[in-house]
Design a protein around this motif. Structure first.
Motif, PDB file in Angstrom:
ATOM      1  N   GLU A 136       0.852  -1.043   0.049  1.00 47.47           N
ATOM      2  CA  GLU A 136      -0.164   0.138   0.021  1.00 47.47           C
ATOM      3  C   GLU A 136       1.069   1.040   0.119  1.00 47.47           C
ATOM      4  N   THR A 156      -4.055  -6.667   6.191  1.00 44.51           N
ATOM      5  CA  THR A 156      -5.253  -6.306   5.153  1.00 44.51           C
ATOM      6  C   THR A 156      -6.248  -7.390   5.065  1.00 44.51           C
ATOM      7  N   ASN A 216     -10.480   1.179   3.266  1.00 39.48           N
ATOM      8  CA  ASN A 216     -10.103   1.340   1.940  1.00 39.48           C
ATOM      9  C   ASN A 216     -11.158   1.064   0.955  1.00 39.48           C
ATOM     10  N   TYR A 221      -9.142   7.053   6.355  1.00 33.81           N
ATOM     11  CA  TYR A 221     -10.067   6.761   5.282  1.00 33.81           C
ATOM     12  C   TYR A 221      -9.155   6.977   3.922  1.00 33.81           C
ATOM     13  N   LEU A 222      -9.259   5.979   3.140  1.00 30.66           N
ATOM     14  CA  LEU A 222      -8.523   5.648   2.054  1.00 30.66           C
ATOM     15  C   LEU A 222      -9.415   5.373   0.762  1.00 30.66           C
ATOM     16  N   VAL A 238     -10.392  -3.772   2.819  1.00 23.29           N
ATOM     17  CA  VAL A 238     -10.341  -3.250   1.413  1.00 23.29           C
ATOM     18  C   VAL A 238     -11.875  -3.837   1.082  1.00 23.29           C
ATOM     19  N   ARG A 296      -7.019   8.255  -3.503  1.00 21.04           N
ATOM     20  CA  ARG A 296      -6.390   7.655  -4.585  1.00 21.04           C
ATOM     21  C   ARG A 296      -7.233   7.968  -5.673  1.00 21.04           C
ATOM     22  N   SER A 330       0.602  -3.807   6.391  1.00 22.03           N
ATOM     23  CA  SER A 330      -0.847  -3.422   6.763  1.00 22.03           C
ATOM     24  C   SER A 330      -1.581  -4.751   6.961  1.00 22.03           C
ATOM     25  N   ASN A 353      -6.511  -2.965   7.568  1.00 22.45           N
ATOM     26  CA  ASN A 353      -6.717  -2.388   6.381  1.00 22.45           C
ATOM     27  C   ASN A 353      -8.016  -3.138   5.763  1.00 22.45           C
ATOM     28  N   VAL A 387      -8.306   0.945   8.856  1.00 25.10           N
ATOM     29  CA  VAL A 387      -8.201   1.993   7.633  1.00 25.10           C
ATOM     30  C   VAL A 387      -9.510   1.629   6.715  1.00 25.10           C
TER      31      VAL A 387
END
Length: 263
Positions: free
Chosen positions: A39, A51, A129, A149-150, A101, A203, A49, A99, A127
């Motif tokens: 990441e 994830t 994501n 926040y991603l 996702v 992103r 991370s 994380n 996170v």
């Protein structure tokens, strides 16, 4: 999970009986949980991370690199108690953070999981994501649970969003959600080692032959979001999944295209 309206599609699925548009059912569904070192550096660091890749997705991106997870249902169902144990296991592996996702479809599961995990000693940041296609009302429910926040901001042009991701109102929803995310976590907070502990990273993946979309996305961020917020402009696009059927994006991004966006 009946009459699901967790994302802007509001498909009204009764997820106890059948999956929604996103493919999600009543229980959380994950494909993988592991340390991830690729990441953004301020997320992964040297330790990685922690994830968790959730299955399903409320978009239908033709170029999705994880399409077997997002669109083909690869993975397994899991209880919130098991998911909390995974959070703790990742912390015990010295992960920088947890994380999540593609978490949108499982926001309610995630909230309850965080409560359980924190009672068991979870201390590292969480996170979120996301692909950015979110309901503001859903994001508001996460206030106080998410540290970082991603989100993606994939499209400014909704015609492109419909063409490549099958959604007609991407930008309005993503922009509103990102503003709410910023309201919750503010400007980036880093620790003494330069690792992110709180804040927002936006992103954006640059698509070949679609540079104006990227320029418009970046201009909106510049005009509407705190200048201290990090922006990750990604150049790693490659044609996969169904992208071969769209000649204009059936190639990698060129160095010249990326440099034009950088400048």
């Amino acid at each position: 999970m009946s009459l699901c309206s967790i994302c802007p599609r509001k498909c009204a699925a009764d997820r106890a009986k059948a999956p929604g548009y996103c493919g999600a059912r009543e229980k959380a569904h994950i494909a993988r949980a592991a340390l991830h070192r690729w990441e953004e550096p301020i997320i992964s660091g040297e330790r990685g991370s922690g994830t968790i890749f959730f299955c399903g997705c409320n978009l239908n991106c033709i170029f999705c690199q994880n399409y077997k997870i997002s669109q083909q249902g690869l993975g397994r169902e899991i209880s919130i108690e098991e998911l909390a144990e995974i959070f703790i296991d990742e912390q015990n592996k010295n992960a920088e953070n947890i994380n999540l996702v593609t978490p949108t479809m499982y926001v309610y599961h995630i909230i309850e999981t965080i409560k359980i995990a924190k009672n068991k000693g979870l201390k590292i940041p969480i996170v979120y994501n996301s692909n950015g296609y979110e309901n503001v009302e859903t994001i508001k429910k996460l206030d106080g649970y998410i540290d970082i926040y991603l989100p993606d901001l994939k499209y400014y042009d909704d015609d492109l969003a419909f063409k490549y991701s099958g959604v007609k109102n991407y930008f309005e929803n993503a922009a509103s959600a990102i503003k709410e995310m910023y309201n919750q976590v503010g400007s980036p907070v880093l620790d003494e080692n330069g690792m992110m502990k709180k804040g927002l990273i936006i992103r954006h993946l640059v698509l070949p032959n679609n540079l104006q979309n990227s320029k418009d996305v970046l201009k909106w961020i510049n005009d509407n979001i705190d200048k201290k917020v990090f922006v990750s402009v990604m150049a790693q696009y490659f044609p996969t999944n169904k992208a071969k059927d769209f000649p204009e994006i059936n190639r990698k991004l060129t160095k010249e295209e990326y440099e034009e966006i950088e400048n």
